[in-house]
Design a protein around this motif. Structure first.
Motif, PDB file in Angstrom:
ATOM      1  N   ALA A  10      61.679  89.038 -41.425  1.00  0.00           N
ATOM      2  CA  ALA A  10      61.831  87.574 -40.379  1.00  0.00           C
ATOM      3  C   ALA A  10      62.920  86.620 -41.031  1.00  0.00           C
ATOM      4  N   LEU A  11      62.996  86.508 -42.202  1.00  0.00           N
ATOM      5  CA  LEU A  11      63.797  85.484 -42.783  1.00  0.00           C
ATOM      6  C   LEU A  11      65.389  85.901 -42.590  1.00  0.00           C
ATOM      7  N   PHE A  12      65.628  87.311 -42.858  1.00  0.00           N
ATOM      8  CA  PHE A  12      67.011  87.780 -42.485  1.00  0.00           C
ATOM      9  C   PHE A  12      67.387  87.802 -41.089  1.00  0.00           C
ATOM     10  N   ALA A  13      66.277  88.172 -40.262  1.00  0.00           N
ATOM     11  CA  ALA A  13      66.630  88.262 -38.680  1.00  0.00           C
ATOM     12  C   ALA A  13      66.893  86.584 -38.034  1.00  0.00           C
ATOM     13  N   ALA A  14      66.391  85.804 -39.100  1.00  0.00           N
ATOM     14  CA  ALA A  14      66.753  84.428 -38.642  1.00  0.00           C
ATOM     15  C   ALA A  14      68.074  84.088 -39.243  1.00  0.00           C
ATOM     16  N   LEU A  15      68.469  84.583 -40.423  1.00  0.00           N
ATOM     17  CA  LEU A  15      69.670  84.215 -40.912  1.00  0.00           C
ATOM     18  C   LEU A  15      70.882  84.898 -39.873  1.00  0.00           C
ATOM     19  N   VAL A  16      70.645  85.908 -39.295  1.00  0.00           N
ATOM     20  CA  VAL A  16      71.618  86.546 -38.711  1.00  0.00           C
ATOM     21  C   VAL A  16      71.589  85.612 -37.177  1.00  0.00           C
ATOM     22  N   ALA A  17      70.771  85.088 -36.914  1.00  0.00           N
ATOM     23  CA  ALA A  17      70.689  84.135 -35.665  1.00  0.00           C
ATOM     24  C   ALA A  17      71.561  83.043 -36.021  1.00  0.00           C
ATOM     25  N   VAL A  18      71.356  82.435 -37.430  1.00  0.00           N
ATOM     26  CA  VAL A  18      72.137  81.312 -37.822  1.00  0.00           C
ATOM     27  C   VAL A  18      73.604  81.278 -38.087  1.00  0.00           C
ATOM     28  N   LEU A  19      73.591  82.599 -38.354  1.00  0.00           N
ATOM     29  CA  LEU A  19      75.145  83.140 -38.409  1.00  0.00           C
ATOM     30  C   LEU A  19      75.973  83.156 -36.799  1.00  0.00           C
ATOM     31  N   GLY A  20      75.026  83.350 -36.076  1.00  0.00           N
ATOM     32  CA  GLY A  20      75.469  83.065 -34.684  1.00  0.00           C
ATOM     33  C   GLY A  20      75.678  82.009 -34.174  1.00  0.00           C
ATOM     34  N   LEU A  21      75.489  80.855 -34.770  1.00  0.00           N
ATOM     35  CA  LEU A  21      75.835  79.482 -34.693  1.00  0.00           C
ATOM     36  C   LEU A  21      77.376  79.179 -34.660  1.00  0.00           C
ATOM     37  N   ALA A  54      67.419  97.132 -42.248  1.00  0.00           N
ATOM     38  CA  ALA A  54      67.358  97.642 -41.154  1.00  0.00           C
ATOM     39  C   ALA A  54      66.415  97.183 -40.274  1.00  0.00           C
ATOM     40  N   LEU A  55      65.283  97.200 -40.844  1.00  0.00           N
ATOM     41  CA  LEU A  55      63.788  96.295 -40.066  1.00  0.00           C
ATOM     42  C   LEU A  55      64.481  94.868 -39.472  1.00  0.00           C
ATOM     43  N   LEU A  57      67.341  93.647 -39.077  1.00  0.00           N
ATOM     44  CA  LEU A  57      68.339  93.695 -37.749  1.00  0.00           C
ATOM     45  C   LEU A  57      67.684  94.613 -36.648  1.00  0.00           C
ATOM     46  N   LEU A  58      66.692  95.142 -36.675  1.00  0.00           N
ATOM     47  CA  LEU A  58      66.022  95.840 -35.557  1.00  0.00           C
ATOM     48  C   LEU A  58      65.288  94.469 -34.921  1.00  0.00           C
ATOM     49  N   LEU A  59      64.730  93.792 -35.829  1.00  0.00           N
ATOM     50  CA  LEU A  59      64.007  92.640 -35.041  1.00  0.00           C
ATOM     51  C   LEU A  59      64.875  91.620 -34.432  1.00  0.00           C
ATOM     52  N   PHE A  60      66.208  91.463 -34.830  1.00  0.00           N
ATOM     53  CA  PHE A  60      67.187  90.672 -34.391  1.00  0.00           C
ATOM     54  C   PHE A  60      67.378  91.029 -33.199  1.00  0.00           C
ATOM     55  N   VAL A  61      67.709  92.360 -32.948  1.00  0.00           N
ATOM     56  CA  VAL A  61      68.216  93.316 -31.739  1.00  0.00           C
ATOM     57  C   VAL A  61      67.134  93.053 -30.846  1.00  0.00           C
ATOM     58  N   LEU A  62      65.782  93.081 -31.184  1.00  0.00           N
ATOM     59  CA  LEU A  62      64.725  93.082 -30.126  1.00  0.00           C
ATOM     60  C   LEU A  62      64.629  91.472 -29.517  1.00  0.00           C
ATOM     61  N   LEU A  63      65.107  90.734 -30.458  1.00  0.00           N
ATOM     62  CA  LEU A  63      65.037  89.133 -30.004  1.00  0.00           C
ATOM     63  C   LEU A  63      66.363  89.215 -28.829  1.00  0.00           C
ATOM     64  N   ILE A  93      72.054  97.681 -36.855  1.00  0.00           N
ATOM     65  CA  ILE A  93      70.721  98.086 -37.544  1.00  0.00           C
ATOM     66  C   ILE A  93      71.164  99.313 -38.502  1.00  0.00           C
ATOM     67  N   LEU A  94      72.099 100.174 -38.039  1.00  0.00           N
ATOM     68  CA  LEU A  94      72.509 101.444 -38.942  1.00  0.00           C
ATOM     69  C   LEU A  94      73.356 100.946 -39.956  1.00  0.00           C
ATOM     70  N   ALA A  95      74.274 100.079 -39.632  1.00  0.00           N
ATOM     71  CA  ALA A  95      75.013  99.261 -40.823  1.00  0.00           C
ATOM     72  C   ALA A  95      74.320  98.633 -41.815  1.00  0.00           C
ATOM     73  N   ALA A  96      73.109  98.055 -41.485  1.00  0.00           N
ATOM     74  CA  ALA A  96      72.122  97.179 -42.617  1.00  0.00           C
ATOM     75  C   ALA A  96      71.737  98.503 -43.452  1.00  0.00           C
ATOM     76  N   TRP A  97      71.271  99.490 -42.748  1.00  0.00           N
ATOM     77  CA  TRP A  97      70.575 100.409 -43.315  1.00  0.00           C
ATOM     78  C   TRP A  97      71.506 101.388 -44.477  1.00  0.00           C
ATOM     79  N   VAL A  98      72.692 101.640 -43.920  1.00  0.00           N
ATOM     80  CA  VAL A  98      73.781 102.355 -44.766  1.00  0.00           C
ATOM     81  C   VAL A  98      74.029 101.451 -45.924  1.00  0.00           C
TER      82      VAL A  98
END
Length: 188
Positions: A10-21, A54-55, A57-63, A93-98
Motif C-alpha cells: 500500500a505504501l508503494f502504491a501511494a508513492l506512485v500516486a505521489v509521483l503523479g503530483l 508487482a502487487l 503496482l497492481l493495486l495502483f492500477v486498480l485505483l 505491473i510487469l516492469a516492477a516484477w521484472v
C-alpha cells in the motif's frame, strides 16, 4: 502474506500516486507523456522485490481503473487504460516484477556499493525501460493506429530521461536497502 507486506504494498502504491503530483510533460509527436510514475515501478521492484513490487503496482492500477485521479495530471478511469497510455500503465505491473526479479538475483551479501548500485541500475533499466517499452509501444501502435516503427522512433526521446530515472531509482534503492533491507540477498 504478512501485515508488513500489505503495508509495504500500500505504501508503494501511494508513492506512485505521489509521483503523479508532478505534472505530465507532453511531447506532441507521441500521445504518451513524460511522468515520474514509471520510476515508481522501478522503485517498487528494486526495494520490495518481484512479488510485492508487482502487487503494489497492481493495486495502483486498480485505483486508476476505479477512477481515482492518481495518474499524473489528475487522470484516472477505464478510458485512460483503454487509451494510448494504457499499455504503459498496465506495463508498470510487469516492469516492477521484472525489476524486482532481477534485483533479487543481482544483490549479493558482501557486495560493494558500486557493484550493488550497478546491479540495481541494470535491474531498473531492464525492468523499467526495456520491459515497459515492450508492453507499452505495441499498445500505442495498436490504439493510435500508428506503425510500431514510428512509435519506437518517437520513443527514443524518452530514453535519456528514463535512464536518469533508473539511476535515481537505483541510488534510492541502495540507500533504502542499506538502512532497511527488504530484499533478501540470494547466495551465488
Amino acid at each position: 502474506m504478512k501485515t508488513r507486506d500489505l503495508v509495504l504494498i500500500a505504501l508503494f502504491a501511494a508513492l506512485v500516486a505521489v509521483l503523479g503530483l508532478a505534472p505530465p510533460i507532453m511531447l506532441g509527436f507521441i500521445p504518451v507523456p513524460i511522468t515520474l510514475q514509471s520510476m515508481g515501478a522501478m522503485l517498487a521492484g528494486s526495494i520490495l522485490g518481484a512479488k510485492r513490487g508487482a502487487l503494489a503496482l497492481l493495486l495502483f492500477v486498480l485505483l486508476v481503473a476505479a477512477g481515482l485521479p492518481v495518474l499524473s495530471g489528475g487522470r484516472g478511469g477505464l478510458a485512460i487504460l483503454a487509451g494510448p497510455t494504457g499499455g504503459f500503465i498496465l506495463g508498470w505491473i510487469l516492469a516492477a516484477w521484472v525489476t524486482g526479479y532481477l534485483a533479487e538475483r543481482a544483490i549479493r551479501e558482501g557486495q560493494g556499493d558500486f557493484a550493488r548500485i550497478a546491479a540495481l541500475f541494470g535491474a531498473c533499466a531492464a525492468g523499467g525501460i526495456i520491459t515497459l517499452y515492450a508492453v507499452g509501444m505495441p499498445w500505442v501502435a495498436a490504439v493510435a493506429g500508428t506503425p510500431l516503427s514510428a512509435v519506437a522512433y518517437g520513443s527514443l526521446a524518452f530514453i535519456p530521461g528514463d535512464l536518469l530515472k533508473a539511476l535515481a531509482a537505483a541510488l534510492a534503492a541502495r540507500a533504502v536497502l542499506a538502512g532497511y533491507p527488504l530484499l533478501t540477498p540470494r547466495a551465488p
